[in-house]
Write a protein that holds these residues in place. Structure first.
Motif, short mmCIF file in Angstrom:
data_model
loop_
_atom_site.label_atom_id
_atom_site.label_comp_id
_atom_site.label_asym_id
_atom_site.label_seq_id
_atom_site.Cartn_x
_atom_site.Cartn_y
_atom_site.Cartn_z
N THR A 176 7.37 -0.90 -8.80
CA THR A 176 8.53 -1.12 -8.17
C THR A 176 9.44 -2.07 -8.73
O THR A 176 10.57 -2.39 -8.14
N SER A 177 9.25 -2.72 -9.89
CA SER A 177 10.16 -3.75 -10.53
C SER A 177 11.25 -2.86 -11.06
O SER A 177 11.21 -1.88 -11.57
N GLU A 178 12.32 -3.71 -11.05
CA GLU A 178 13.48 -3.28 -11.87
C GLU A 178 13.15 -3.26 -13.36
O GLU A 178 12.55 -4.21 -13.82
N ILE A 179 13.56 -2.25 -13.87
CA ILE A 179 13.28 -2.27 -15.36
C ILE A 179 14.41 -2.02 -16.26
O ILE A 179 15.51 -1.75 -15.80
N PHE A 180 14.36 -2.08 -17.65
CA PHE A 180 15.40 -1.85 -18.72
C PHE A 180 15.49 -0.19 -18.98
O PHE A 180 14.48 0.32 -18.94
N LEU A 181 16.49 0.51 -18.80
CA LEU A 181 16.62 1.81 -19.24
C LEU A 181 16.66 2.18 -20.57
O LEU A 181 16.39 1.23 -21.53
#
Length: 181
Positions: A176-181
């Motif tokens: 559920t964490s924001e991640i880098f694309l």
């Protein structure tokens, strides 16, 4: 200095050349020219941080979703187990982690590029950690992945539950964490 690659090629262990005799020791903790030549990394460090912690303190897994920081980490007192998690969705090592023991005795440093979550646990009675960052601390962009996420399955080499800050105790799951694309 000696550069050791890890299972994640962008994360590097750096061993300085230490000059030691009966008086003590000397080594260059950082030399921009040598670092750049030997790693191929052109890092502009803008901030130095220093933390002190007691045994079993676990800090992390931290990252900034904007203003991501590359980090050059070393323990100047005691021993830590330092972990980097690749959270770059487009990376072939996405979701993988590497860990390394850093201590005042082995004098190793760990280079963690932007796009990684970072954390460490103190294995000695106390530890002091210094780390350089490639961008400034930006609290509004800071994120935290929970240290014991089952998908990451990090082996922290713990013998008891860690001591966590309130923020770290409620970190997000990796899924559920924001991640880098």
């Amino acid at each position: 200095m000696n550069i050791i690659t890890t299972e994640i090629p962008e994360v590097l262990i750096i061993e300085p050349k230490v000059f030691q005799d009966d008086r003590g020791f000397f080594f260059e903790a950082f030399n921009f020219k040598k670092f750049t030549e030997q790693t191929g990394i052109f890092a502009n460090f803008v901030q130095d941080n220093h933390s002190a912690s007691k045994q079993n303190v676990l800090r992390g897994l931290h990252y900034q979703i904007q203003q991501p920081q590359g980090k050059l980490i070393r323990a100047i007192v005691g021993t830590i187990f330092d972990v980097a998690v690749d959270i770059r969705k487009s990376s072939p090592t996405f979701g993988q982690w590497v860990g390394c023991e850093l201590s005042d005795l082995n004098r190793r440093q760990l280079w963690i590029p932007p796009g990684f979550a970072h954390g460490f646990v103190v294995r000695s009675e106390t530890a002091e950690v210094l780390y350089k960052t490639t961008d400034y601390y930006a609290p509004k962009y800071e994120r935290c992945i929970i240290w014991n996420d089952s998908d990451l399955a990090i082996d922290w080499h713990l013998t008891s539950l860690p001591i966590l800050s309130p923020k770290d105790a409620v970190g997000q799951s990796f899924k559920t964490s924001e991640i880098f694309l």
